[in-house]
Motif scaffolding. Structure first.
Motif, PDB file in Angstrom:
ATOM      1  N   VAL A 216      -2.599  14.945   3.829  1.00 37.73           N
ATOM      2  CA  VAL A 216      -1.386  15.579   4.359  1.00 37.73           C
ATOM      3  C   VAL A 216      -0.238  14.593   4.430  1.00 37.73           C
ATOM      4  CG1 VAL A 216      -2.417  17.377   5.805  1.00 37.73           C
ATOM      5  CG2 VAL A 216      -2.217  15.047   6.704  1.00 37.73           C
ATOM      6  N   TRP A 217       0.989  15.138   4.407  1.00 37.22           N
ATOM      7  CA  TRP A 217       2.140  14.451   4.973  1.00 37.22           C
ATOM      8  C   TRP A 217       2.233  14.994   6.400  1.00 37.22           C
ATOM      9  CZ3 TRP A 217       7.338  15.791   6.416  1.00 37.22           C
ATOM     10  CH2 TRP A 217       8.144  14.670   6.673  1.00 37.22           C
ATOM     11  N   SER A 218       3.326  14.777   7.110  1.00 35.12           N
ATOM     12  CA  SER A 218       3.412  15.194   8.516  1.00 35.12           C
ATOM     13  C   SER A 218       3.691  16.688   8.661  1.00 35.12           C
ATOM     14  CB  SER A 218       4.467  14.353   9.235  1.00 35.12           C
ATOM     15  OG  SER A 218       3.958  13.051   9.465  1.00 35.12           O
TER      16      SER A 218
ATOM     17  N   PRO B  34       3.048   9.169  17.165  1.00 35.10           N
ATOM     18  CA  PRO B  34       1.852   9.885  16.685  1.00 35.10           C
ATOM     19  C   PRO B  34       1.395   9.388  15.299  1.00 35.10           C
ATOM     20  CG  PRO B  34       3.563  11.435  17.395  1.00 35.10           C
ATOM     21  CD  PRO B  34       4.186  10.074  17.408  1.00 35.10           C
ATOM     22  N   ARG B  35       2.292   8.757  14.548  1.00 37.23           N
ATOM     23  CA  ARG B  35       1.972   8.224  13.210  1.00 37.23           C
ATOM     24  C   ARG B  35       1.124   6.948  13.269  1.00 37.23           C
ATOM     25  NH1 ARG B  35       1.402   7.293   9.473  1.00 37.23           N
ATOM     26  NH2 ARG B  35       2.982   6.669   7.953  1.00 37.23           N
ATOM     27  N   ASN B  36       0.995   6.361  14.453  1.00 34.15           N
ATOM     28  CA  ASN B  36       0.244   5.110  14.571  1.00 34.15           C
ATOM     29  C   ASN B  36      -1.187   5.345  15.037  1.00 34.15           C
ATOM     30  OD1 ASN B  36       2.375   3.653  13.604  1.00 34.15           O
ATOM     31  ND2 ASN B  36       3.203   3.144  15.631  1.00 34.15           N
TER      32      ASN B  36
ATOM     33  N   LEU C  92      -1.057  10.465  -4.250  1.00 30.77           N
ATOM     34  CA  LEU C  92      -0.501  11.771  -3.868  1.00 30.77           C
ATOM     35  C   LEU C  92      -0.403  11.833  -2.350  1.00 30.77           C
ATOM     36  CD1 LEU C  92       0.423  14.601  -4.795  1.00 30.77           C
ATOM     37  CD2 LEU C  92      -1.959  15.350  -4.561  1.00 30.77           C
ATOM     38  N   GLU C  93       0.810  11.961  -1.828  1.00 34.86           N
ATOM     39  CA  GLU C  93       1.023  11.980  -0.377  1.00 34.86           C
ATOM     40  C   GLU C  93       1.181  13.418   0.088  1.00 34.86           C
ATOM     41  OE1 GLU C  93       4.477   9.803   1.153  1.00 34.86           O
ATOM     42  OE2 GLU C  93       3.377   9.481   3.015  1.00 34.86           O
ATOM     43  N   GLY C  94       0.043  14.031   0.441  1.00 36.00           N
ATOM     44  CA  GLY C  94       0.032  15.452   0.800  1.00 36.00           C
ATOM     45  C   GLY C  94      -0.555  16.247  -0.343  1.00 36.00           C
TER      46      GLY C  94
ATOM     47  N   SER D  27       4.349  -0.960   3.148  1.00 34.05           N
ATOM     48  CA  SER D  27       5.756  -1.086   3.556  1.00 34.05           C
ATOM     49  C   SER D  27       6.468   0.216   3.903  1.00 34.05           C
ATOM     50  CB  SER D  27       6.535  -1.758   2.429  1.00 34.05           C
ATOM     51  OG  SER D  27       6.631  -0.888   1.309  1.00 34.05           O
ATOM     52  N   ASP D  28       6.220   1.288   3.089  1.00 35.23           N
ATOM     53  CA  ASP D  28       7.041   2.505   3.165  1.00 35.23           C
ATOM     54  C   ASP D  28       8.438   2.290   2.580  1.00 35.23           C
ATOM     55  OD1 ASP D  28       7.030   5.217   3.665  1.00 35.23           O
ATOM     56  OD2 ASP D  28       6.677   5.023   5.816  1.00 35.23           O
ATOM     57  N   PHE D  29       8.571   1.326   1.646  1.00 36.04           N
ATOM     58  CA  PHE D  29       9.851   1.136   0.949  1.00 36.04           C
ATOM     59  C   PHE D  29      10.311   2.454   0.333  1.00 36.04           C
ATOM     60  CE2 PHE D  29       8.626  -3.544   0.027  1.00 36.04           C
ATOM     61  CZ  PHE D  29       9.424  -4.014   1.068  1.00 36.04           C
TER      62      PHE D  29
ATOM     63  N   SER E 128      -3.037   3.886   4.754  1.00 37.42           N
ATOM     64  CA  SER E 128      -2.241   3.038   3.858  1.00 37.42           C
ATOM     65  C   SER E 128      -0.952   2.532   4.482  1.00 37.42           C
ATOM     66  CB  SER E 128      -1.895   3.804   2.579  1.00 37.42           C
ATOM     67  OG  SER E 128      -0.997   4.863   2.875  1.00 37.42           O
ATOM     68  N   HIS E 129      -0.354   3.313   5.415  1.00 37.91           N
ATOM     69  CA  HIS E 129       0.929   2.899   6.002  1.00 37.91           C
ATOM     70  C   HIS E 129       1.059   3.425   7.426  1.00 37.91           C
ATOM     71  CE1 HIS E 129       1.695   6.756   4.079  1.00 37.91           C
ATOM     72  NE2 HIS E 129       2.935   6.827   4.494  1.00 37.91           N
ATOM     73  N   SER E 130       0.380   2.736   8.352  1.00 35.41           N
ATOM     74  CA  SER E 130       0.374   3.107   9.769  1.00 35.41           C
ATOM     75  C   SER E 130       0.313   1.838  10.602  1.00 35.41           C
ATOM     76  CB  SER E 130      -0.847   3.980  10.092  1.00 35.41           C
ATOM     77  OG  SER E 130      -0.776   5.233   9.424  1.00 35.41           O
TER      78      SER E 130
ATOM     79  N   SER F 244      -3.366   8.051   6.567  1.00 29.63           N
ATOM     80  CA  SER F 244      -2.028   7.985   7.175  1.00 29.63           C
ATOM     81  C   SER F 244      -1.401   9.382   7.154  1.00 29.63           C
ATOM     82  CB  SER F 244      -1.134   6.998   6.414  1.00 29.63           C
ATOM     83  OG  SER F 244      -1.437   5.674   6.774  1.00 29.63           O
ATOM     84  N   HIS F 245      -0.694   9.732   8.204  1.00 30.97           N
ATOM     85  CA  HIS F 245      -0.084  11.061   8.445  1.00 30.97           C
ATOM     86  C   HIS F 245      -1.088  12.087   8.954  1.00 30.97           C
ATOM     87  CE1 HIS F 245       4.033  10.474   6.882  1.00 30.97           C
ATOM     88  NE2 HIS F 245       3.495   9.743   5.930  1.00 30.97           N
ATOM     89  N   LEU F 246      -2.376  11.812   8.875  1.00 31.78           N
ATOM     90  CA  LEU F 246      -3.389  12.784   9.310  1.00 31.78           C
ATOM     91  C   LEU F 246      -3.517  12.722  10.837  1.00 31.78           C
ATOM     92  CD1 LEU F 246      -5.584  14.754   8.297  1.00 31.78           C
ATOM     93  CD2 LEU F 246      -7.116  12.788   8.031  1.00 31.78           C
TER      94      LEU F 246
ATOM     95  N   GLY G 298       0.752  -1.253   0.000  1.00 35.74           N
ATOM     96  CA  GLY G 298       0.000   0.000   0.000  1.00 35.74           C
ATOM     97  C   GLY G 298       0.777   1.294   0.000  1.00 35.74           C
ATOM     98  N   HIS G 299       2.131   1.232   0.107  1.00 33.64           N
ATOM     99  CA  HIS G 299       2.857   2.510   0.080  1.00 33.64           C
ATOM    100  C   HIS G 299       4.335   2.334  -0.198  1.00 33.64           C
ATOM    101  CE1 HIS G 299       3.145   6.849   0.996  1.00 33.64           C
ATOM    102  NE2 HIS G 299       4.388   6.542   1.315  1.00 33.64           N
ATOM    103  N   ASN G 300       4.822   3.011  -1.237  1.00 32.45           N
ATOM    104  CA  ASN G 300       6.276   3.157  -1.402  1.00 32.45           C
ATOM    105  C   ASN G 300       6.603   4.566  -1.883  1.00 32.45           C
ATOM    106  OD1 ASN G 300       7.003   3.347  -4.375  1.00 32.45           O
ATOM    107  ND2 ASN G 300       5.708   1.528  -4.409  1.00 32.45           N
TER     108      ASN G 300
HETATM  109 ZN    ZN Z   1       4.357   8.416   4.468  1.00 34.56          ZN
END
Ligand code: ZN
Length: 337
Positions: free
Chosen positions: A146-148, A224-226, A119-121, A286-288, A213-215, A192-194, A8-10
């Protein structure tokens, strides 16, 4: 039984965009850079994944000063986003059918790698949402508000450990409008990141499946990301999904960026999320190329070892079909109507 995996995320696109003109060809040929390239993905059984467009990246030096997390300039973000979208479209054209941009549920199946443009953010999207229309026409099918960092639509969580995801305000009026527009256009909204208030605003709007998608699970690693237990339950109740993130700092109870982190930690987060959200709501994210992987995983080539670890904590064949790809296919199909 061999499993086809959807991840779900790279962050391969932002890695390639920063790595110079030869990097995309290296991705196709398999130059071994980063966590992911096409030959390594094929060998590991990776059949699809969300490819993030992550924009307005200040220099890495600004990470420690906090500038990295400041609001980004929308004009610069749009230029960067177009470059990364173009990079993926060029990869598709040059891949000889080994990579395709998935625009419909049917595109998720088939030979080669299905790439979902994410689109991440939402910084590249102005208040009139013109860029949303154009990016969707280019193939974008998933969007994280959002991103962080904060933007015109919502507020992302910082990484300071330990911490609660309940930091900062909920969605702005423009953010609500963007979520509704994504629902109408058939774009998945990723939380994720929200921050927590934004998460509950998205849940309440109910414009599509509730997907992170990646938490990971905050109860096991208080970043805080979890996601808190209440958030995980809400995801399960709303036919959503959480993609388990492999970043060591989101896995470990001490939050340390320590590569000597056993694969069992990933399996434990998957098992915990399954307990709260249900087996239909847990998958991989994954966040690869965007995070620090456990040494025992290394990169995409470590996916078969991870599957063995998931079996070891009790996931059976039917569970693994859901966890490795069927759950992602379901929520993407639901979001894309
Ligand atoms: Zn991310």
């Amino acid at each position: 039984m061999s499993l086809l995996i959807f991840d779900g995320h790279n962050d391969a696109l932002s890695r390639l965009a920063r790595a110079g003109a030869a990097a995309p060809a290296g991705f196709l040929a398999g130059d071994g850079s980063g966590h992911l390239d096409l030959p390594r993905a094929a060998a590991a059984g990776l059949a699809g994944g969300c490819f993030a467009v992550f924009t307005c990246q200040p220099p890495d030096e600004s990470y420690d000063t906090g500038d990295y997390f400041a609001a980004a300039d929308p004009r610069a973000a749009l230029a960067e986003a177009l470059a990364q979208v173009a990079l993926l479209l060029r990869l598709e054209r040059a891949s000889g059918g080994r990579l395709r941009v998935a625009r419909s549920a049917a595109d998720l199946d088939g030979p080669g790698l299905a790439a979902v443009l994410h689109l991440e953010g939402a910084e590249p999207i102005g208040p009139g949402l013109d860029a949303l229309e154009v990016l969707v026409a280019a193939g974008m099918r998933s969007l994280g508000l959002v991103w962080s960092r904060p933007n015109a639509f919502a507020t992302g969580v910082p990484f300071a450990f330990p911490g609660s995801p309940d930091q900062g305000p909920g969605l702005t009026a423009a953010g609500r409008e963007l979520v509704q527009a994504c629902g109408a256009l058939g774009v998945l909204v990723d939380v994720s990141h929200l921050n927590a208030r934004g998460f509950w605003d998205v849940a309440e709007l109910g414009a599509g499946p509730l997907v992170a998608s990646h938490s990971n699970a905050h109860a096991l690693c208080p970043s805080p990301r979890n996601l808190t237990d209440d958030q995980l339950r809400a995801i399960g109740e709303r036919d959503g999904l959480v993609g388990i993130n492999f970043h060591v700092g989101f896995l470990r109870a001490d939050g340390a960026d320590e590569t000597a982190t056993p694969l069992a930690r990933i399996a434990e987060h998957a098992a915990y999320a399954t307990e709260l959200a249900g087996i239909d709501a847990v998958a991989l994210g994954s966040d690869f190329d965007g995070a620090i992987m456990p040494a025992a995983l290394g990169d995409v080539a470590g996916l078969p070892a991870l599957i063995r670890e998931l079996r070891a904590v009790g996931f059976g064949d039917g569970d693994l079909v859901k966890l490795t790809h069927a759950n992602w296919h379901r929520v993407l199909g639901a979001a894309w109507h």
